[in-house]
Structures are given as structure tokens and as C-alpha cells.
Design a protein around this motif. Sequence first.
Motif, PDB file in Angstrom:
ATOM      1  N   ASP A  21       0.796  -1.223   0.000  1.00 51.81           N
ATOM      2  CA  ASP A  21       0.000   0.000   0.000  1.00 51.81           C
ATOM      3  C   ASP A  21       0.831   1.278   0.000  1.00 51.81           C
ATOM      4  OD1 ASP A  21      -2.623  -0.910  -0.189  1.00 51.81           O
ATOM      5  OD2 ASP A  21      -3.280   0.341   1.493  1.00 51.81           O
ATOM      6  N   ASN A  22       2.106   1.202   0.382  1.00 51.04           N
ATOM      7  CA  ASN A  22       2.884   2.446   0.457  1.00 51.04           C
ATOM      8  C   ASN A  22       3.879   2.610  -0.686  1.00 51.04           C
ATOM      9  OD1 ASN A  22       4.938   0.687   1.119  1.00 51.04           O
ATOM     10  ND2 ASN A  22       5.180   1.406   3.230  1.00 51.04           N
ATOM     11  N   GLY A  23       3.884   1.671  -1.641  1.00 52.65           N
ATOM     12  CA  GLY A  23       4.689   1.844  -2.844  1.00 52.65           C
ATOM     13  C   GLY A  23       6.163   1.548  -2.700  1.00 52.65           C
ATOM     14  N   ASP A  24       6.558   0.850  -1.620  1.00 45.67           N
ATOM     15  CA  ASP A  24       7.986   0.541  -1.465  1.00 45.67           C
ATOM     16  C   ASP A  24       8.361  -0.811  -2.057  1.00 45.67           C
ATOM     17  OD1 ASP A  24       6.888  -1.222   0.360  1.00 45.67           O
ATOM     18  OD2 ASP A  24       8.073  -0.528   2.077  1.00 45.67           O
ATOM     19  N   GLY A  25       7.393  -1.495  -2.676  1.00 49.80           N
ATOM     20  CA  GLY A  25       7.675  -2.767  -3.322  1.00 49.80           C
ATOM     21  C   GLY A  25       7.529  -3.978  -2.431  1.00 49.80           C
ATOM     22  N   VAL A  26       7.184  -3.749  -1.157  1.00 51.95           N
ATOM     23  CA  VAL A  26       7.001  -4.842  -0.198  1.00 51.95           C
ATOM     24  C   VAL A  26       5.586  -4.764   0.351  1.00 51.95           C
ATOM     25  CG1 VAL A  26       7.784  -5.860   1.968  1.00 51.95           C
ATOM     26  CG2 VAL A  26       9.445  -4.833   0.401  1.00 51.95           C
ATOM     27  N   GLY A  27       4.892  -5.890   0.397  1.00 57.98           N
ATOM     28  CA  GLY A  27       3.549  -5.911   0.944  1.00 57.98           C
ATOM     29  C   GLY A  27       3.521  -5.465   2.393  1.00 57.98           C
ATOM     30  N   ASP A  28       2.368  -5.025   2.860  1.00 56.32           N
ATOM     31  CA  ASP A  28       2.270  -4.498   4.218  1.00 56.32           C
ATOM     32  C   ASP A  28       0.904  -4.814   4.824  1.00 56.32           C
ATOM     33  OD1 ASP A  28       0.646  -2.485   2.919  1.00 56.32           O
ATOM     34  OD2 ASP A  28       2.485  -1.395   2.476  1.00 56.32           O
ATOM     35  N   PHE A  74       6.394  -3.525   7.459  1.00 55.28           N
ATOM     36  CA  PHE A  74       4.999  -3.923   7.288  1.00 55.28           C
ATOM     37  C   PHE A  74       4.003  -2.944   7.909  1.00 55.28           C
ATOM     38  CE2 PHE A  74       7.203  -8.188   7.476  1.00 55.28           C
ATOM     39  CZ  PHE A  74       7.154  -8.399   6.107  1.00 55.28           C
ATOM     40  N   GLY A  75       4.488  -2.009   8.722  1.00 61.17           N
ATOM     41  CA  GLY A  75       3.580  -1.038   9.317  1.00 61.17           C
ATOM     42  C   GLY A  75       3.787  -0.908  10.811  1.00 61.17           C
ATOM     43  N   THR A  76       2.698  -0.715  11.522  1.00 58.93           N
ATOM     44  CA  THR A  76       2.739  -0.452  12.957  1.00 58.93           C
ATOM     45  C   THR A  76       1.795  -1.392  13.696  1.00 58.93           C
ATOM     46  OG1 THR A  76       0.921   1.144  12.903  1.00 58.93           O
ATOM     47  CG2 THR A  76       3.150   1.997  12.439  1.00 58.93           C
ATOM     48  N   ILE A  77       1.873  -1.354  15.012  1.00 60.91           N
ATOM     49  CA  ILE A  77       0.959  -2.170  15.807  1.00 60.91           C
ATOM     50  C   ILE A  77      -0.477  -1.687  15.606  1.00 60.91           C
ATOM     51  CG2 ILE A  77       1.147  -0.784  17.907  1.00 60.91           C
ATOM     52  CD1 ILE A  77       1.055  -4.637  17.764  1.00 60.91           C
ATOM     53  N   ASP A  78      -0.666  -0.396  15.371  1.00 56.30           N
ATOM     54  CA  ASP A  78      -2.015   0.110  15.080  1.00 56.30           C
ATOM     55  C   ASP A  78      -2.541  -0.466  13.769  1.00 56.30           C
ATOM     56  OD1 ASP A  78      -2.080   1.610  17.391  1.00 56.30           O
ATOM     57  OD2 ASP A  78      -1.375   3.450  16.427  1.00 56.30           O
ATOM     58  N   ASP A  79      -1.646  -0.642  12.789  1.00 53.88           N
ATOM     59  CA  ASP A  79      -2.059  -1.261  11.528  1.00 53.88           C
ATOM     60  C   ASP A  79      -2.498  -2.698  11.756  1.00 53.88           C
ATOM     61  OD1 ASP A  79      -1.397   1.069  10.140  1.00 53.88           O
ATOM     62  OD2 ASP A  79       0.640   0.387   9.711  1.00 53.88           O
ATOM     63  N   PHE A  80      -1.782  -3.399  12.640  1.00 53.56           N
ATOM     64  CA  PHE A  80      -2.175  -4.774  12.943  1.00 53.56           C
ATOM     65  C   PHE A  80      -3.543  -4.808  13.622  1.00 53.56           C
ATOM     66  CE2 PHE A  80      -2.491  -8.334  15.908  1.00 53.56           C
ATOM     67  CZ  PHE A  80      -2.375  -9.391  15.016  1.00 53.56           C
ATOM     68  N   ASP A  81      -3.750  -3.905  14.563  1.00 55.30           N
ATOM     69  CA  ASP A  81      -5.039  -3.868  15.253  1.00 55.30           C
ATOM     70  C   ASP A  81      -6.175  -3.587  14.271  1.00 55.30           C
ATOM     71  OD1 ASP A  81      -3.826  -4.404  17.671  1.00 55.30           O
ATOM     72  OD2 ASP A  81      -3.746  -2.310  18.305  1.00 55.30           O
ATOM     73  N   ALA A  82      -5.926  -2.690  13.316  1.00 51.05           N
ATOM     74  CA  ALA A  82      -6.949  -2.391  12.310  1.00 51.05           C
ATOM     75  C   ALA A  82      -7.236  -3.609  11.443  1.00 51.05           C
ATOM     76  CB  ALA A  82      -6.500  -1.213  11.447  1.00 51.05           C
ATOM     77  N   LYS A 408       0.228  -1.654 -13.311  1.00 54.28           N
ATOM     78  CA  LYS A 408       1.657  -1.874 -13.135  1.00 54.28           C
ATOM     79  C   LYS A 408       1.888  -2.954 -12.081  1.00 54.28           C
ATOM     80  CE  LYS A 408       5.914   0.728 -12.144  1.00 54.28           C
ATOM     81  NZ  LYS A 408       6.452   2.055 -11.734  1.00 54.28           N
ATOM     82  N   HIS A 409       2.773  -3.895 -12.384  1.00 53.76           N
ATOM     83  CA  HIS A 409       3.075  -5.012 -11.482  1.00 53.76           C
ATOM     84  C   HIS A 409       1.807  -5.728 -11.035  1.00 53.76           C
ATOM     85  CE1 HIS A 409       7.072  -3.413 -11.616  1.00 53.76           C
ATOM     86  NE2 HIS A 409       6.769  -2.343 -10.899  1.00 53.76           N
ATOM     87  N   ALA A 410       0.817  -5.780 -11.938  1.00 59.45           N
ATOM     88  CA  ALA A 410      -0.454  -6.483 -11.710  1.00 59.45           C
ATOM     89  C   ALA A 410      -1.169  -5.984 -10.457  1.00 59.45           C
ATOM     90  CB  ALA A 410      -0.232  -7.984 -11.640  1.00 59.45           C
ATOM     91  N   GLY A 411      -0.966  -4.707 -10.120  1.00 61.55           N
ATOM     92  CA  GLY A 411      -1.683  -4.109  -9.004  1.00 61.55           C
ATOM     93  C   GLY A 411      -1.100  -4.413  -7.645  1.00 61.55           C
ATOM     94  N   PHE A 412       0.030  -5.123  -7.596  1.00 67.07           N
ATOM     95  CA  PHE A 412       0.641  -5.433  -6.303  1.00 67.07           C
ATOM     96  C   PHE A 412       1.270  -4.199  -5.686  1.00 67.07           C
ATOM     97  CE2 PHE A 412       4.754  -6.392  -4.188  1.00 67.07           C
ATOM     98  CZ  PHE A 412       4.243  -6.874  -3.002  1.00 67.07           C
ATOM     99  N   GLY A 415       5.586   0.611  -6.817  1.00 68.81           N
ATOM    100  CA  GLY A 415       7.043   0.607  -6.869  1.00 68.81           C
ATOM    101  C   GLY A 415       7.572  -0.702  -7.412  1.00 68.81           C
ATOM    102  N   ASP A 416       8.889  -0.809  -7.467  1.00 71.61           N
ATOM    103  CA  ASP A 416       9.498  -2.045  -7.945  1.00 71.61           C
ATOM    104  C   ASP A 416       9.325  -3.130  -6.883  1.00 71.61           C
ATOM    105  OD1 ASP A 416      10.341  -0.878 -10.295  1.00 71.61           O
ATOM    106  OD2 ASP A 416      12.268  -0.233  -9.446  1.00 71.61           O
ATOM    107  N   PRO A 417       8.678  -4.232  -7.221  1.00 76.87           N
ATOM    108  CA  PRO A 417       8.408  -5.269  -6.218  1.00 76.87           C
ATOM    109  C   PRO A 417       9.670  -5.994  -5.789  1.00 76.87           C
ATOM    110  CG  PRO A 417       7.678  -5.988  -8.380  1.00 76.87           C
ATOM    111  CD  PRO A 417       8.104  -4.560  -8.540  1.00 76.87           C
ATOM    112  N   TRP A 418       9.623  -6.501  -4.565  1.00 79.06           N
ATOM    113  CA  TRP A 418      10.796  -7.153  -3.990  1.00 79.06           C
ATOM    114  C   TRP A 418      11.162  -8.421  -4.747  1.00 79.06           C
ATOM    115  CZ3 TRP A 418      11.284 -11.810  -0.975  1.00 79.06           C
ATOM    116  CH2 TRP A 418      10.107 -12.533  -0.842  1.00 79.06           C
ATOM    117  N   LEU A 419      10.185  -9.081  -5.337  1.00 77.46           N
ATOM    118  CA  LEU A 419      10.398 -10.168  -6.283  1.00 77.46           C
ATOM    119  C   LEU A 419       9.668  -9.808  -7.566  1.00 77.46           C
ATOM    120  CD1 LEU A 419       9.962 -13.494  -4.222  1.00 77.46           C
ATOM    121  CD2 LEU A 419      12.036 -12.745  -5.410  1.00 77.46           C
TER     122      LEU A 419
END
Length: 537
Positions: A21-28, A74-82, A408-412, A415-419
Motif C-alpha cells: 500500500d505504500n509503494g515501497d515494493g514490499v507488501g504491508d 509492514f507497518g505499525t501495531i495500530d495497523d495490525f489492530d486495524a 503496473k506489477h499487476a496491481g501489487f 514501486g518495484d516489487p521485492w520479487l
Amino acid sequence: MREWWRDAVIYQIYPRSFQDDNGDGVGDLKGITRRLDYVASLGVDAIWLSPFFTSPDKDMGYDVSDYTSVNPLFGTIDDFDALMTKAHDLGLKVIIDQVLSHTSDQHEWFKESRKDKTNPKADWYVWADPQKDGTAPTNWPSVFGGSAWMFDARRRQYYLHNFLVEQPDLNFHNPEVVDALIETMRFWLERGVDGFRLDTVNFYVHDKKLRNNPPNDWDEFPGNPYEAQSHLFSKTQPENIAVLQRLRGLMDEFDDRMLIGEVGDDWNRQVEVMGRYTSGNDKLHMAYSFAMLGPDHNPDHFKNCISEFLTKAPDGWPCWSFSNHDVPRHATRWATTPELTDTVARQAINMLITFPGALGVYQGEELGQTETDIEFHELRDLGYIDFWPDNKGRDGCRSPMVWDATEKHAGFSTGDPWLPVKAPQIARAVSGQEGKDDSILAAYRAALAFRKERDELRYGDTNFPSVADPLLAVSRSLDGVTLTGVFNLSDKEHAVDLTAGVKQVGDAHADLAGSKVTLPAFGFAFFETEDGAPAIG
């Protein structure tokens, strides 16, 4: 009341490859939350999140440096709670990974332990003196190659690492270690998680006498020396039972929670260990192994796995799956030609729903996703790099989820994906399958809905009617009704005779003419009978 986990379908999410979601190429975590409506639409009951804890990522999060914090990647503890809130609102249980057998070498516990032999955590990891000639204490190998022992100059001792050098093994003979791990698990239970998937659950305890493993029986030396030994002393020790009982005691303090363990053992012992670890209602609630995650794809193999478990652990509970983040995807493993990939994928989910116990589905499996061809310069999983190219590692099954083939990158990620996201995988994007009745995605939804509709598939007794190889027949019986699935596990057409009065139900890839059903390559069909009547003549 029957526990939710007994017939749950658990959808595994590999966070760094699901949605960025933040465009760094790694899921979160925010990306996962955004896609949970899609996950719920599949008809699954729970999600399993692979590790998202703070980690140096030498083994993609399976080297934890802080068990109670979220990796900023991957984010924050608040992101996990959400995420938790959204999942529960959708009726999805949340299971998270717990990597307890080892930590990262960057964990504060290990930093203290390696200082000297007298510090408060000196005995928290598995340390041993060298042999007189300086060699390692035992002959135990690492899963990832080389010795499972690493010499540390500060302590002038070796430490045990069953996996990477950067993953030192905790000493479960020390009750303080178990106490500390239990408190880290309590942290997540109090946040509302519904269960834990326990990584390498039979690796916790090592042989205190440090005896050498004997050799395995082999005709040709294996590609990985780890497979040349029978691991009688380096794992699956009797004392492991007491550790599991302590973990279960923690879970029993909370309502409606669950432990599922990953059993990785010699091939001839995996199912037996699954049964032992889930029997007695005082250890794991259920377990899975690699028994169905390998190349074997024949009737005897599936029948033997299930029958052995049901016979040896009648009060235990299994979870079966065909793919996960550690093995090549089953659509690639089992399809004899690329043209049959979709057929194999469609048959696989219909076969899986006939198996007793909980079921696991790995992200992208519902798209018929295939193994990504990863080139050497694209490798990110370095655990198996010494075995390239015979073993190309696990990156091929971990490539990003494909959402929209037009993006781009099939919507994943923007940014440039990690794989890399490659064309064969993009061709299976959700966007190209959504709303199409003949898609693999539709087949998965239909199969999981069929399983929920038919109590026989969830609660029924299991039998294997006699049919000629390469056919597999699985019957599930409840309250006088028997549902039988017949599966052709080959790329050649086969036919079987039916008894009078059978009724075809559910999905099918077969031709029914009178009392004979003809199953094309990797075909299947379901039949209903009553009053104990067999479906197959």
C-alpha cells in the motif's frame, strides 16, 4: 459445541507478497486489510499471517529480533489492530506465525547470551564445547547446508543453528526460555488473535546428550546432505511433549483459541508425529506436515497419509494442504504438461475438500497460480543458494499476488516489487478470473461453498472405496448419507462403473453415461448414496 478450527479453511497470507500500500515494493499490513473483502469472498474461515515481527530479514522474517513489535517494513501495531478488527468484522479468524525454536542473532536475548558463560541468559541458547580437535560437538547438519554448529570466539563454544547461522536455537531444556516465550505469545492473545501457527514445532528440544544422528537409508546421495541423516537426536525429542503441554496451558486460559504446528521430520515419521502432537487434548489442537507438499501425487500416498493419521491418532486432528510458502506450487508440481495446469488446479481443490480435518489454502492457489521462474540474479531467499540450480529456493512460490493485469506489477505495488511479477503469473490475475464461471477462482469458491453445504464433508466418517490405480475414491458418510468423490490422478482417461441409484452432485470434470463415469485427465466427480450403499460398483 464444535470448535471453529476443526473444519476451518485457513488462507495463508505471505505479507510481503500480498499487497503493497505504500509503494515501497514490499507488501504491508494496510495492504492486507484492504484486500480482506476478497479473501472473505472465497469462503474461507481464517487467515494465517506469516511473520511480520521486527527482524533483520535474513530468512524473510523467520529470524525474529523482537516477538512483540511489528517490523516497520509492514507497518505499525495500530495497523495490525486495524487488520484484526476488519478481519473479525468479516467473520475471519486471525492466526499468526510464532517462530519459537530459534531467534535472530540480533535478538537482545542472544546478544546477552553470547557475551560470556555466566550472564543471566548464558543458558538460553544451545551452547556446547568443541571436541578436542576443535570440530563441532555433533554431526548434525543445518537444513540450509553445512554444519548446524557455529563457533563463537567470545564464548569459545559452538552454538546450534538448525537453519541459518543467523538463527541460533533457543534452549528449551531451560524452563526460563519457555516462560519468556509464553509471555510473548500472551501479548498477542491479549490483542485478540485467534490462534498461532507454530513454525518448526518439532525442532524445539534437542538431545541433551548431544548424540550423533545415524545415516538414513539412501541409494544415491541426496542433493542436500541434511537428507542423508535420520534426525533421531537433533529434533522430535520426547521432552518436546512437555513444552507443547505448557503452550497448550496458555491457550486454555483464553476462550476459543487454537494452536497448529508445522511438523518437519523424516518422510516416514511426519504423519505419526502429527498424530502424537495432537492426541490427548493437552498439546496442539492440530498439526500439518510436508507429507502432501511434495512431488507424490498418487492414490496410495493420499490414502496412506490420511489413514495413518486416523488410525494412530483417533483423538488427534490434522490440517491438510497442497501448497505453502516453503514448497513449489502444486499446480506446477503435479501438472504433467503446462496445458493441464488449470485442470490439475481445479481437481486439487475438489479433492482437498473431501479430506477430514482443517484445510489450508495458500495465497494465489485459488488462481491456479504456477511457480515463478526466478533467475539467479533475482534470488532473495538465500537459504538454499548453495544448492542452486538443483534447488532454486523458495522465491518461486513467494512472488507477489496478481490483482489486475492492466495495472503496473499487476496491481501489487506502484514501486518495484521485492520479487519480480512475471507474465505467466500476471496471466492468472484476479481481474481476468473474477465473474467468469469457468475460472479457477470460480472453481475454488464453488468447492469451498460445496464443502460448507455438505455436512458429510465436514463431519462425516472417512473411507476409501476400492478403485483401480490411478483413481482415488474418498467417501464421507453422515446420518445415512454417503458422499463419494472420485479422482483420476493421471493424464490419461479412465472409467469406473457406478452402482444403481447414485446421484451426481457438486462440480465435475467427467462424463456420466448410464452406470459408467469416464474421467478425463485429472478429472473428478461426486456421487451421493443413501443407507450405506456404495457409489462404485
